[in-house]
Motif scaffolding. Sequence first.
Motif, PDB file in Angstrom:
ATOM      1  N   ALA A 116       0.837  -1.202   0.000  1.00 37.33           N
ATOM      2  CA  ALA A 116       0.000   0.000   0.000  1.00 37.33           C
ATOM      3  C   ALA A 116       0.875   1.257   0.000  1.00 37.33           C
ATOM      4  N   ARG A 117       1.915   1.248   0.806  1.00 36.17           N
ATOM      5  CA  ARG A 117       2.825   2.392   0.878  1.00 36.17           C
ATOM      6  C   ARG A 117       3.472   2.642  -0.490  1.00 36.17           C
ATOM      7  N   ALA A 118       3.889   1.581  -1.157  1.00 39.37           N
ATOM      8  CA  ALA A 118       4.511   1.710  -2.482  1.00 39.37           C
ATOM      9  C   ALA A 118       3.540   2.306  -3.501  1.00 39.37           C
ATOM     10  N   LEU A 119       2.262   2.047  -3.305  1.00 42.81           N
ATOM     11  CA  LEU A 119       1.228   2.571  -4.213  1.00 42.81           C
ATOM     12  C   LEU A 119       0.698   3.933  -3.782  1.00 42.81           C
ATOM     13  N   GLY A 120       1.023   4.349  -2.559  1.00 43.42           N
ATOM     14  CA  GLY A 120       0.504   5.606  -2.037  1.00 43.42           C
ATOM     15  C   GLY A 120      -0.961   5.540  -1.679  1.00 43.42           C
ATOM     16  N   VAL A 121      -1.413   4.366  -1.214  1.00 45.78           N
ATOM     17  CA  VAL A 121      -2.813   4.176  -0.828  1.00 45.78           C
ATOM     18  C   VAL A 121      -2.856   3.522   0.553  1.00 45.78           C
ATOM     19  N   SER A 122      -4.049   3.416   1.091  1.00 43.52           N
ATOM     20  CA  SER A 122      -4.200   2.726   2.377  1.00 43.52           C
ATOM     21  C   SER A 122      -4.201   1.219   2.145  1.00 43.52           C
ATOM     22  N   HIS A 123      -3.839   0.471   3.190  1.00 45.09           N
ATOM     23  CA  HIS A 123      -3.848  -0.985   3.033  1.00 45.09           C
ATOM     24  C   HIS A 123      -5.264  -1.500   2.795  1.00 45.09           C
ATOM     25  N   GLY A 124      -6.272  -0.749   3.262  1.00 44.58           N
ATOM     26  CA  GLY A 124      -7.662  -1.125   3.005  1.00 44.58           C
ATOM     27  C   GLY A 124      -7.980  -1.124   1.513  1.00 44.58           C
ATOM     28  N   SER A 125      -7.339  -0.224   0.766  1.00 43.12           N
ATOM     29  CA  SER A 125      -7.544  -0.184  -0.690  1.00 43.12           C
ATOM     30  C   SER A 125      -7.019  -1.457  -1.348  1.00 43.12           C
ATOM     31  N   VAL A 126      -5.912  -1.953  -0.848  1.00 46.23           N
ATOM     32  CA  VAL A 126      -5.361  -3.199  -1.379  1.00 46.23           C
ATOM     33  C   VAL A 126      -6.294  -4.356  -1.037  1.00 46.23           C
ATOM     34  N   TYR A 127      -6.800  -4.359   0.190  1.00 48.06           N
ATOM     35  CA  TYR A 127      -7.695  -5.441   0.621  1.00 48.06           C
ATOM     36  C   TYR A 127      -9.025  -5.439  -0.131  1.00 48.06           C
ATOM     37  N   ARG A 128      -9.410  -4.321  -0.733  1.00 44.14           N
ATOM     38  CA  ARG A 128     -10.631  -4.310  -1.543  1.00 44.14           C
ATOM     39  C   ARG A 128     -10.452  -5.165  -2.803  1.00 44.14           C
ATOM     40  N   HIS A 129      -9.222  -5.301  -3.257  1.00 49.35           N
ATOM     41  CA  HIS A 129      -8.939  -6.116  -4.438  1.00 49.35           C
ATOM     42  C   HIS A 129      -8.544  -7.541  -4.063  1.00 49.35           C
ATOM     43  N   PHE A 130      -7.841  -7.688  -2.958  1.00 44.96           N
ATOM     44  CA  PHE A 130      -7.385  -9.001  -2.491  1.00 44.96           C
ATOM     45  C   PHE A 130      -7.746  -9.106  -1.016  1.00 44.96           C
ATOM     46  N   ARG A 131      -8.663 -10.012  -0.697  1.00 45.04           N
ATOM     47  CA  ARG A 131      -9.273 -10.058   0.640  1.00 45.04           C
ATOM     48  C   ARG A 131      -8.282 -10.375   1.762  1.00 45.04           C
ATOM     49  N   THR A 132      -7.204 -11.105   1.415  1.00 52.80           N
ATOM     50  CA  THR A 132      -6.221 -11.478   2.433  1.00 52.80           C
ATOM     51  C   THR A 132      -4.813 -11.361   1.850  1.00 52.80           C
ATOM     52  N   LYS A 133      -3.845 -11.359   2.753  1.00 46.60           N
ATOM     53  CA  LYS A 133      -2.446 -11.367   2.315  1.00 46.60           C
ATOM     54  C   LYS A 133      -2.162 -12.642   1.523  1.00 46.60           C
ATOM     55  N   ALA A 134      -2.733 -13.757   1.970  1.00 50.17           N
ATOM     56  CA  ALA A 134      -2.535 -15.028   1.270  1.00 50.17           C
ATOM     57  C   ALA A 134      -3.102 -14.965  -0.149  1.00 50.17           C
ATOM     58  N   ALA A 135      -4.253 -14.329  -0.316  1.00 47.67           N
ATOM     59  CA  ALA A 135      -4.851 -14.197  -1.650  1.00 47.67           C
ATOM     60  C   ALA A 135      -3.962 -13.350  -2.559  1.00 47.67           C
ATOM     61  N   LEU A 136      -3.372 -12.306  -1.998  1.00 49.99           N
ATOM     62  CA  LEU A 136      -2.466 -11.457  -2.765  1.00 49.99           C
ATOM     63  C   LEU A 136      -1.224 -12.244  -3.182  1.00 49.99           C
ATOM     64  N   ARG A 137      -0.662 -12.991  -2.266  1.00 51.41           N
ATOM     65  CA  ARG A 137       0.533 -13.781  -2.576  1.00 51.41           C
ATOM     66  C   ARG A 137       0.214 -14.871  -3.606  1.00 51.41           C
ATOM     67  N   GLU A 138      -0.970 -15.461  -3.504  1.00 55.12           N
ATOM     68  CA  GLU A 138      -1.375 -16.463  -4.487  1.00 55.12           C
ATOM     69  C   GLU A 138      -1.523 -15.831  -5.876  1.00 55.12           C
ATOM     70  N   ALA A 139      -2.113 -14.649  -5.940  1.00 55.52           N
ATOM     71  CA  ALA A 139      -2.295 -13.964  -7.220  1.00 55.52           C
ATOM     72  C   ALA A 139      -0.954 -13.604  -7.855  1.00 55.52           C
ATOM     73  N   VAL A 140       0.003 -13.185  -7.043  1.00 60.27           N
ATOM     74  CA  VAL A 140       1.339 -12.867  -7.558  1.00 60.27           C
ATOM     75  C   VAL A 140       1.995 -14.144  -8.098  1.00 60.27           C
ATOM     76  N   THR A 141       1.850 -15.235  -7.382  1.00 64.49           N
ATOM     77  CA  THR A 141       2.414 -16.512  -7.819  1.00 64.49           C
ATOM     78  C   THR A 141       1.797 -16.939  -9.148  1.00 64.49           C
ATOM     79  N   LYS A 142       0.481 -16.857  -9.216  1.00 63.84           N
ATOM     80  CA  LYS A 142      -0.230 -17.244 -10.439  1.00 63.84           C
ATOM     81  C   LYS A 142       0.201 -16.370 -11.616  1.00 63.84           C
ATOM     82  N   ARG A 143       0.332 -15.094 -11.378  1.00 63.34           N
ATOM     83  CA  ARG A 143       0.760 -14.155 -12.431  1.00 63.34           C
ATOM     84  C   ARG A 143       2.142 -14.542 -12.955  1.00 63.34           C
ATOM     85  N   TRP A 144       3.034 -14.899 -12.047  1.00 70.56           N
ATOM     86  CA  TRP A 144       4.383 -15.285 -12.416  1.00 70.56           C
ATOM     87  C   TRP A 144       4.367 -16.568 -13.252  1.00 70.56           C
TER      88      TRP A 144
END
Length: 196
Positions: A35-63
């Motif tokens: 969130a800091r790198a994007l200049g937004v609140s962490h809540g904004s990130v969680y609106r797209h990815f409900r959990t940290k695990a979901a975010l990490r899974e999406a990054v893995t899948k993208r790779w």
Amino acid sequence: MSPTTETLTAERILEATEEVLRRHGPAKATVVDVARALGVSHGSVYRHFRTKAALREAVTKRWLDRTSEALSGIAAEEGRDPEARLRGWFQGLFDAKRRKAGHDPELFATYSVLADENVEAVGEHIDDLTAQLTRIVEAGVAAGAFTSADPAATAGALFHATGRFHDPCYAREWERPDVQDEFDAVLDLLLRGLRP
């Protein structure tokens, strides 16, 4: 345009997450860092990815999807000789893995950790790759270039037989000067076994 005025998309979040993971590693990277790198609140990130695990899974899948997409073009080259197509597909896979391991070793190490966390995404990736191989084997059988009673089983066997050249646990071996010769020898042997 500042980061906070640009539209926040899942893709932008994934790009930022990749950079944060590169900088901090998987153990220390947090959603707050993203969130800091994007200049937004962490809540904004969680609106797209409900959990940290979901975010990490999406990054893995993208790779993993980057590799699948690159190889799908080779698998779809129906006008190409099946043997050359199969050789090109495996060379493409080996090159992609070597490039990732050699050009950005920190990120490669990070993705190895994430892949261990996201077994389902890795399983889907392997299923996609073996489906691509199956299409190549089926085309080879149809053209009379290959013999196989079960192209899907043959594709799976080919994938496993070449694991040393694409499984991340062997990444250190990919730096050896004779590894391309070893890869070629294994592929030559497998192709000889496929010929009628």
